[in-house]
Design a protein around this motif. Structure first.
Motif, PDB file in Angstrom:
ATOM      1  N   ILE A 502       0.808  -1.177   0.163  1.00 54.14           N
ATOM      2  CA  ILE A 502      -0.219  -0.040   0.054  1.00 54.14           C
ATOM      3  C   ILE A 502       0.975   1.353  -0.112  1.00 54.14           C
ATOM      4  O   ILE A 502       1.902   1.513   0.813  1.00 54.14           O
ATOM      5  N   ILE A 503       0.526   2.096  -0.757  1.00 54.57           N
ATOM      6  CA  ILE A 503       1.279   3.558  -0.805  1.00 54.57           C
ATOM      7  C   ILE A 503       0.359   4.446  -0.239  1.00 54.57           C
ATOM      8  O   ILE A 503       0.767   5.572   0.135  1.00 54.57           O
ATOM      9  N   VAL A 504      -0.915   4.540  -0.550  1.00 56.31           N
ATOM     10  CA  VAL A 504      -1.719   5.677  -0.197  1.00 56.31           C
ATOM     11  C   VAL A 504      -2.940   4.835   0.726  1.00 56.31           C
ATOM     12  O   VAL A 504      -3.481   3.963   0.060  1.00 56.31           O
ATOM     13  N   SER A 505      -3.015   4.659   2.267  1.00 57.10           N
ATOM     14  CA  SER A 505      -4.044   4.014   2.898  1.00 57.10           C
ATOM     15  C   SER A 505      -5.496   4.528   2.436  1.00 57.10           C
ATOM     16  O   SER A 505      -5.679   5.755   2.332  1.00 57.10           O
ATOM     17  N   ASP A 518       1.864  10.126 -14.073  1.00 59.41           N
ATOM     18  CA  ASP A 518       2.461  11.481 -15.011  1.00 59.41           C
ATOM     19  C   ASP A 518       3.843  11.381 -15.208  1.00 59.41           C
ATOM     20  O   ASP A 518       4.650  11.443 -13.865  1.00 59.41           O
ATOM     21  N   VAL A 519       4.490  11.088 -16.342  1.00 59.78           N
ATOM     22  CA  VAL A 519       5.856  10.888 -16.330  1.00 59.78           C
ATOM     23  C   VAL A 519       6.693  12.126 -16.425  1.00 59.78           C
ATOM     24  O   VAL A 519       7.759  12.153 -15.998  1.00 59.78           O
ATOM     25  N   THR A 520       5.954  13.394 -16.579  1.00 62.53           N
ATOM     26  CA  THR A 520       6.677  14.629 -16.279  1.00 62.53           C
ATOM     27  C   THR A 520       6.829  14.957 -14.755  1.00 62.53           C
ATOM     28  O   THR A 520       7.848  15.262 -14.410  1.00 62.53           O
ATOM     29  N   SER A 521       5.867  14.751 -14.160  1.00 57.57           N
ATOM     30  CA  SER A 521       5.996  15.178 -12.521  1.00 57.57           C
ATOM     31  C   SER A 521       6.501  14.011 -11.750  1.00 57.57           C
ATOM     32  O   SER A 521       6.670  14.152 -10.520  1.00 57.57           O
ATOM     33  N   HIS A 522       6.488  12.675 -12.191  1.00 57.29           N
ATOM     34  CA  HIS A 522       6.727  11.535 -11.410  1.00 57.29           C
ATOM     35  C   HIS A 522       5.871  11.407 -10.242  1.00 57.29           C
ATOM     36  O   HIS A 522       6.122  10.837  -9.193  1.00 57.29           O
ATOM     37  N   ARG A 523       4.391  11.825 -10.508  1.00 57.37           N
ATOM     38  CA  ARG A 523       3.315  11.376  -9.649  1.00 57.37           C
ATOM     39  C   ARG A 523       2.158  10.777 -10.099  1.00 57.37           C
ATOM     40  O   ARG A 523       2.175  10.701 -11.241  1.00 57.37           O
ATOM     41  N   PHE A 540       3.837   9.561  -0.561  1.00 63.15           N
ATOM     42  CA  PHE A 540       4.039  10.698   0.180  1.00 63.15           C
ATOM     43  C   PHE A 540       3.481  12.075  -0.715  1.00 63.15           C
ATOM     44  O   PHE A 540       3.194  12.045  -1.595  1.00 63.15           O
ATOM     45  N   ASP A 541       3.298  13.263   0.247  1.00 60.98           N
ATOM     46  CA  ASP A 541       3.056  14.616  -0.469  1.00 60.98           C
ATOM     47  C   ASP A 541       1.742  14.508  -1.309  1.00 60.98           C
ATOM     48  O   ASP A 541       1.516  14.542  -2.326  1.00 60.98           O
TER      49      ASP A 541
END
Length: 572
Positions: A502-505, A518-523, A540-541
């Motif tokens: 899990i990365i976001v619970s 999104d490959v540009t912002s890596h998010r 995170f973030d």
């Protein structure tokens, strides 16, 4: 589209010193202003301090419209202005702005609104511009009414391009890009033969200008608050002047002077390019000056126009090796090196959507309001369940739920072939690094992969909790999905099937759907009820974006910049 409303008035700008009588002829300074939006002309070219400079203003409606850059073609009495999402051409222009036959038209619509210079090639009559959010530099014939005839000439290894200047006589183009580190590059005017000429001790370069006679490049660094100069190859770099607490965002070289403006300080001032000393300084009270351009109809240059004898179908540029024909987006140059043929049915850059039996493409400029023809590619006797695109090979991979097969469609030839039989599939994603297709098999609650090179299918993860919304970070080999249970979370796995987590619970989520990497912002971005959210790939973030997407079922994020600005396409 922005509508222009003209209001004329004369004003006097107070400075100091003595009266400058000016130079006869149609010449002067054109200043683009914000808040309110004005086209402001000084009816002479200042060269020394003066008590008075006559000027004329024309207001733009709405007054909030951003006017970011100006260029001109004095031999044809035309001024080009980047206003909002369009580049306008003002015909029959005079520095006094009193020509009754003056008119304006849209030279191009679909430019992103943020900062980005425009420049005019006075030999080949081409118009160039920087599109900072879309990370490219484009050009078009200035006097061709068809706004679809344009070409993106620089787009690789480019982020946040903002400044551009041309030397048409030498066939050279100079431009800045400002992320992740600011630099200045040189290229031929067709975008080829790129080289970085300045890359150290730069913060942010918004504007460039050239002295084509002496092969000198000038720029303003808004971060360092400097005016600088170098040779065309970046050598002999010199800080011409330090502007203490004055952020120069507009400049133009002419006859051994730099004319500059600062929106924050509301000043127009001139600098001697030999000594670096200030020659005049004028407070601008009408609005914030944002761009400055020297307009001089008396300048007569002698040059060789190699394009004048070259019959290019779409557009021609004078490169260092001579005339070069270019074709508009989605066309390719024929073997005769002059005519253009359609490369494929679809646009070179755009967004593809589908219904059950057809694919449709919107030009990427549609994000900025450009109205283009909607292109369709029908695939009869199928039912398209999911699809992914290989942009390099111009292929669409899709799942046909009628035959339970994975298929490949060539955008160029429009031919379809079957790759493999499958049980069921949704959320098909393409891994362009490994040349792999991945999807969720709902019938078995697993994630499968098809290796395109070998034509084999294998299972990556099995026994999952009704996974939905698969997306991929191809560079790092990560997969992301949402378990379709009542307690939803964002999960991350690997292409090789190793342990996932899990990365976001669920504690940070309401009802997540439509994951998109999104490959540009890596998010990772996703819909969560009526809002768009994102996080880093480790969860995170977490950010929530103030855009209501109530009722949306899918969102695609396109080209996120360093400040978090982004384009989104939502589907309902």
């Amino acid at each position: 589209m922005f509508f222009l409303h003209f209001i004329k008035f004369l004003a006097i700008i107070n400075a100091y010193g003595y009266l400058c009588l000016g130079i006869s002829g149609d010449k002067g300074l054109i200043i683009g202003m914000w808040k309110p939006a004005l086209i402001f002309t000084v009816t002479e070219i200042p060269r020394s301090p003066a008590n008075y400079y006559n000027n004329v203003s024309k207001s733009l409606t709405p007054s909030s419209v951003p006017l970011t850059s100006i260029s001109s073609d004095p031999k044809n009495n035309v001024v080009f202005a980047s206003i909002g999402d369009s580049i306008f051409a003002f015909q029959n222009f005079t520095i006094w702005q009193n020509e009754s036959s003056a008119s304006f038209s849209v030279a191009f619509k679909g430019k992103s609104i943020p900062l980005g210079q425009i420049a005019f090639d006075y030999i080949s009559n081409n118009l160039y511009w920087c599109d900072s959010p879309l990370n490219w530099i484009a050009m078009k014939p200035a006097y061709v009414d068809n706004i679809t005839i344009y070409k993106i000439i620089v787009y690789t290894d480019l982020k946040q391009p903002e400044g551009i200047a041309l030397d048409p006589e030498d066939g050279l183009m100079f431009f800045s890009d400002n992320e992740p580190k600011s630099r200045i590059q040189k290229a031929s005017m067709d975008g080829k033969n790129r080289s970085v000429i300045v890359y150290t001790s730069l913060i942010r370069i918004l504007v460039l200008s050239v002295d084509a006679t002496n092969n000198l490049l000038y720029w303003a660094d808004i971060g360092r608050q400097t005016l600088e100069v170098s040779n065309y190859d970046g050598s002999n770099r010199l800080v011409l002047r330090r502007n203490n607490n004055v952020d120069v965002i507009g400049l133009h070289y002419s006859q051994n002077m730099l004319h500059t403006v600062s929106a924050g300080s509301r000043v127009l001032f001139g600098v001697d390019t030999i000594s670096g000393s200030e020659l005049y300084n004028v407070e601008v009270t009408e609005a914030q000056p944002f761009t400055v351009h020297v307009y001089d109809a008396e300048v007569s240059n002698s040059y060789n126009d190699s394009c004048s004898t070259h019959s290019c179908q779409h557009m021609c540029v004078n490169s260092p090796t001579g005339a070069t024909c270019l074709c508009a987006e989605d066309y390719k140059l024929s073997s005769d090196a002059m005519t253009c043929t359609e490369h494929s049915l679809f646009y070179e850059k755009g967004f593809i959507v589908s219904n059950a039996t057809a694919f449709t493409m919107l030009n990427v400029h549609s994000v900025n309001g450009q109205q283009d023809t909607i292109k369709y590619l029908s695939v009869p006797s199928v039912s398209i369940e999911a699809f992914a695109v290989d942009t390099n090979l111009h292929l669409i991979y899709f799942v046909d739920s009628n035959s339970n097969t994975l298929k490949e469609l060539s955008i160029v030839t429009r031919q379809t072939r079957t790759l493999a039989s499958i049980l069921s599939a949704r959320d098909l994603v393409f891994d362009w690094i490994g040349n792999l297709l991945r999807w969720i098999d709902l019938s078995q609650s697993n994630i499968q992969v098809f290796t395109i090179n070998s034509g084999t299918i294998s299972t990556i993860y099995s026994g999952l909790e009704q996974p939905v919304s698969l997306t991929v970070d191809a560079h790092n080999g990560y997969l992301f999905w949402i378990p379709g249970t009542s307690t939803k979370s964002n999960l991350q796995g690997n292409w090789n099937g190793s342990a996932h987590g899990i990365i976001v619970s669920s504690a940070n989520l309401d009802n997540p759907s439509s994951l998109h990497y999104d490959v540009t912002s890596h998010r990772i971005y996703w819909l969560d009820n009526s809002r768009i959210k994102s996080s880093m790939i480790n969860g995170f973030d977490i950010k929530t974006y103030n855009r209501n997407t109530f009722g949306a079922t899918m969102t695609i994020v396109y080209k996120v910049d360093i400040n978090g600005a982004y384009y989104t396409f939502t589907f309902f």
